[in-house]
Scaffold this motif. Structure first.
Motif, PDB file in Angstrom:
ATOM      1  N   TYR A   1      41.736  46.499  40.764  1.00  0.00           N
ATOM      2  CA  TYR A   1      41.546  47.205  39.638  1.00  0.00           C
ATOM      3  C   TYR A   1      41.403  48.732  39.879  1.00  0.00           C
ATOM      4  CZ  TYR A   1      41.827  42.691  37.389  1.00  0.00           C
ATOM      5  OH  TYR A   1      41.992  41.505  37.112  1.00  0.00           O
TER       6      TYR A   1
ATOM      7  N   THR B   1      34.134  49.419  38.240  1.00  0.00           N
ATOM      8  CA  THR B   1      35.097  48.490  37.454  1.00  0.00           C
ATOM      9  C   THR B   1      35.281  47.233  38.142  1.00  0.00           C
ATOM     10  OG1 THR B   1      36.439  50.815  37.250  1.00  0.00           O
ATOM     11  CG2 THR B   1      37.815  48.794  37.411  1.00  0.00           C
ATOM     12  N   ARG B   2      35.084  47.051  39.525  1.00  0.00           N
ATOM     13  CA  ARG B   2      35.150  45.745  39.915  1.00  0.00           C
ATOM     14  C   ARG B   2      34.039  44.788  39.201  1.00  0.00           C
ATOM     15  NH1 ARG B   2      35.156  45.459  46.367  1.00  0.00           N
ATOM     16  NH2 ARG B   2      33.299  46.580  46.069  1.00  0.00           N
TER      17      ARG B   2
ATOM     18  N   GLU C   1      35.088  43.935  35.463  1.00  0.00           N
ATOM     19  CA  GLU C   1      36.139  42.989  35.370  1.00  0.00           C
ATOM     20  C   GLU C   1      35.708  41.546  36.096  1.00  0.00           C
ATOM     21  OE1 GLU C   1      38.566  43.667  33.464  1.00  0.00           O
ATOM     22  OE2 GLU C   1      37.956  45.426  33.521  1.00  0.00           O
ATOM     23  N   LYS C   2      35.133  41.638  36.961  1.00  0.00           N
ATOM     24  CA  LYS C   2      34.402  40.288  37.419  1.00  0.00           C
ATOM     25  C   LYS C   2      33.538  39.519  36.445  1.00  0.00           C
ATOM     26  CE  LYS C   2      32.726  38.192  41.532  1.00  0.00           C
ATOM     27  NZ  LYS C   2      32.552  38.343  42.994  1.00  0.00           N
TER      28      LYS C   2
ATOM     29  N   ARG D   1      34.091  39.922  33.293  1.00  0.00           N
ATOM     30  CA  ARG D   1      35.174  39.689  32.192  1.00  0.00           C
ATOM     31  C   ARG D   1      35.734  38.347  32.490  1.00  0.00           C
ATOM     32  NH1 ARG D   1      37.902  43.173  28.853  1.00  0.00           N
ATOM     33  NH2 ARG D   1      37.785  44.851  30.317  1.00  0.00           N
ATOM     34  N   THR D   2      36.210  38.376  33.918  1.00  0.00           N
ATOM     35  CA  THR D   2      36.773  37.081  34.451  1.00  0.00           C
ATOM     36  C   THR D   2      35.703  35.775  34.100  1.00  0.00           C
ATOM     37  OG1 THR D   2      37.983  38.073  36.048  1.00  0.00           O
ATOM     38  CG2 THR D   2      37.854  35.854  36.351  1.00  0.00           C
TER      39      THR D   2
ATOM     40  N   GLU E   1      37.184  42.237  25.005  1.00  0.00           N
ATOM     41  CA  GLU E   1      37.197  43.783  24.969  1.00  0.00           C
ATOM     42  C   GLU E   1      36.311  44.338  23.960  1.00  0.00           C
ATOM     43  OE1 GLU E   1      41.858  44.792  25.901  1.00  0.00           O
ATOM     44  OE2 GLU E   1      42.026  43.880  24.126  1.00  0.00           O
TER      45      GLU E   1
ATOM     46  N   VAL F   1      41.251  45.850  28.743  1.00  0.00           N
ATOM     47  CA  VAL F   1      41.553  45.402  30.052  1.00  0.00           C
ATOM     48  C   VAL F   1      42.455  46.305  30.753  1.00  0.00           C
ATOM     49  CG1 VAL F   1      41.600  43.062  29.529  1.00  0.00           C
ATOM     50  CG2 VAL F   1      43.646  43.942  29.281  1.00  0.00           C
TER      51      VAL F   1
ATOM     52  N   PHE G   1      45.981  43.563  34.519  1.00  0.00           N
ATOM     53  CA  PHE G   1      45.045  42.610  34.464  1.00  0.00           C
ATOM     54  C   PHE G   1      45.782  41.230  34.353  1.00  0.00           C
ATOM     55  CE2 PHE G   1      41.048  40.506  33.530  1.00  0.00           C
ATOM     56  CZ  PHE G   1      40.903  39.565  32.689  1.00  0.00           C
TER      57      PHE G   1
END
Length: 628
Positions: A97, A543-544, A547-548, A550-551, A606, A612, A616
């Motif tokens: 990302y 950012t990483r 998003e991790k 979030r996953t 979100e 996202v 994504f």
């Protein structure tokens, strides 16, 4: 003649029970079309996702853009619809990302980058900030908690701790509180990783055990004497073990080793297995080691809500011995986890014994668990997981070897057997008592059944009597405090909770307080907010890391969406195998949380982690829980 309303309601409840649907109050039930029409009118796709105080009881949130066009890519491969097993997942390279990140040397304030001109990351702060995604919020949880943020300008909440000189600020008072403390333990050091990769780690105790095992390989085991499989050093423990009800079962004919010179305290400590660390497992609520979802932030949530015992996700022993960072991450322990174990999987005595010694010498754990209940093909076909239950000779060698090198209790998790109509756990349990197991967990299904049938608690009851005096925990289909009470009446020493904790992590609180918690959507969002904050601490606030977090949140939401609020039910409690019809919640957020559409889970994420990224993409491991 028209039937009374009460009779009609009872008929609907009975009909729902037959269909395997949860019985909801009629006024909340709706159709699929109306359900999605309602959600789309409040959170239109590709538009703005806005939850107001009127709908959720929460203050108005920041408007965020929703982009779900690529959400279910991979839902079909070659025209075939994917099924819910991991083997059907498309294997893709991890999505990046932030292709151009700020160099660590700039974040840490180093004068020179060790990679020089070969470094692929930004060194010019102004250029990086011009390309960096917008901040998610005004406050940084990591900075507020620890007094400083290690991610500096790359943090997605950087404005909260960036000075006018573009430096990351520190709160000295808060920093001082954490000085000398290690909130997360069991990390893999670079030094140990290098030694493992160079095969430079000594496994002295394992070598002793395996040497004796090889020497006695062709000898016939003497009936009632398992000492032939143990190193000479261990046979001197027989007198100590003969008074212990949880013995290795090999003390009657064992010999005594003659020593030369004085017997030191160190020798005594080595020899006395009965002086291993003792753990009281009885009458506790045990959060199962859950692959993917049982990560450290999720365990922290469950711990706060009443879990007594936590365990890391299943780790492959060969990967641990190779020093793989991703596998060692499964052993990490938060300081709030006061009774914590790790679960390992393997199928050979040599690798499992060395792995146990490695864990014993380099981590802080209260027990080690052997996974001999994993049903997935990848593990079973190699002889691990459920495969160990049919390879009793290898199983015994693994248990005895690991028990020999560990200073903490060794536990085992099993299923009823491999085949649905051929239970074998009752034959194994008396044997495992003699091998030296400190606690057994029995999942009331066979490998063949997976999760398609209800757990067999009658069988668990029979096995609990065979296990005595060793604690036996029961596992399967616990979703309410009534389920837990019935389980305790079977005579088990404790309860392990797996899917129930994913659907409703506040189940631990319900069991301890003997009540049904009609939890509001706002309270559930607060639990998710705690998870997101813990995730930012654990995986990072750049950012990483965002998003991790979030996953893993989305993986959890693939189970949490199954929860049906108590106030909407005609009949309480709901069973774990009952699915809800389409229903409208008591407010918009409750309806959104009831959706099994991946796009709606993303909308929830979100609210907590911002929009996202444009590229994504998410496909849940448990594909059967969602639809496009």
């Amino acid at each position: 003649m028209e039937k009374p309303a009460e009779e009609t309601a009872v008929a609907k409840v009975t009909e729902a029970a037959v269909k395997g649907e949860a019985a909801l109050k009629p006024e909340f039930i709706t159709s699929k079309e109306k359900f999605h029409e309602f959600l789309d009118s409040h959170c239109p796709k590709g538009g703005e996702n806005k939850v107001t105080e009127e709908h959720s009881g929460e203050p108005e949130t920041k408007k965020v853009k929703l982009d779900t066009e690529d959400v279910n890519k991979g839902a079909k491969v070659d025209g075939k619809r994917l099924r819910g097993q991991n083997k059907s997942r498309p294997h893709k390279k991890p999505t990046t990302y932030d292709e151009k990140r700020l160099c660590a040397s700039v974040i840490q304030g180093n004068k020179q980058c060790p990679y020089g001109d070969k470094c692929h990351f930004y060194h010019d702060v102004a250029t990086y900030l011009a390309n960096k995604p917008a901040d998610i919020g005004e406050r940084c949880h990591v900075y507020d908690t620890f007094g400083k943020c290690a991610y500096g300008l790359s943090c997605r909440f950087a404005k909260a701790h960036t000075t006018a000189e573009l430096k990351s600020a520190e709160n000295a008072d808060v920093v001082k509180i954490y000085e000398g403390r290690t909130p997360v333990r069991n990390s893999l050091s670079k030094e140990l990783q290098n030694r493992l990769r160079k095969h430079a780690v000594d496994f002295d105790k394992s070598a002793e055990y395996l040497k004796t095992l090889n020497n006695n390989k062709d000898k016939k085991e003497q009936q009632g004497n398992g000492a032939a499989d143990l190193p000479a050093e261990q046979t001197t423990q027989s007198k100590c073990e003969s008074t212990d009800s949880e013995t290795l079962g090999s003390s009657e004919k064992s010999s005594t080793v003659k020593t030369v010179g004085a017997l030191t305290d160190v020798d005594v400590i080595k020899l006395r297995a009965c002086e291993k660390k003792q753990v009281d497992f009885r009458d506790k609520l045990y959060l199962a080691p859950l692959t993917t979802c049982g990560n450290l932030p999720f365990r922290r949530v469950c711990k706060r809500l009443g879990a007594d015992i936590t365990c890391g996700e299943m780790a492959m022993c060969t990967n641990l011995l190779q020093g793989q960072q991703s596998e060692w991450a499964l052993l990490k322990r938060h300081e709030s986890e006061d009774l914590f174990g790790v679960q390992v999987e393997g199928c050979f005595p040599d690798t499992m014994t060395r792995c146990a010694e490695l864990i014993n010498n380099n981590t802080e754990v209260d027990f080690v668990d052997i996974n001999s209940g994993c049903p997935i093909d990848l593990v079973y076909k190699k002889g691990g997981g459920c495969g160990l239950m049919t390879r009793t000779r290898k199983f015994e060698q693994i248990v005895r070897g690991m028990n020999y090198v560990l200073d903490v209790p060794l536990t085992v998790k099993i299923r009823t057997g491999v085949h649905e109509k051929n239970n074998i756990a009752h034959k194994l349990i008396p044997e495992m008592k003699n091998w030296g197991v400190s606690m057994i967990t029995l999942h009331g299904r066979s490998r063949e059944q997976r999760y398609t049938k209800l757990a067999d608690w009658d069988y668990i009851t029979a096995c609990s009597k065979l296990a005595s005096p060793i604690p036996l925990f029961g596992n399967g289909d616990i979703l309410s405090y009534e389920d837990a009470m019935r389980a305790k009446e079977t005579g088990v020493s404790g309860i392990m909770i797996a899917r129930g904790a994913l659907v409703k992590p506040w189940l631990f609180t319900e069991i301890k307080e003997s009540r049904h918690w009609d939890i509001s959507s706002a309270e559930r969002l607060d639990i998710l907010r705690d998870f997101s904050n813990y995730g930012l601490e654990h995986w990072g606030s750049d950012t990483r890391g965002v998003e991790k977090t979030r996953t893993f949140m989305l993986e959890w939401l693939s189970f949490m969406c199954r929860y049906i609020p108590v106030g909407l039910l005609e009949r309480v409690p709901v069973k774990i195998n009952e699915r809800p019809p389409y229903y409208m919640g008591r407010n918009h957020l409750e309806s959104l949380m009831a959706s099994q559409n991946v796009g709606d889970w993303i909308r929830i994420s979100e609210m907590l982690l911002g929009p996202v990224p444009p590229n994504f993409n998410f496909l849940p491991k448990h594909k059967a829980n969602s639809y496009k």
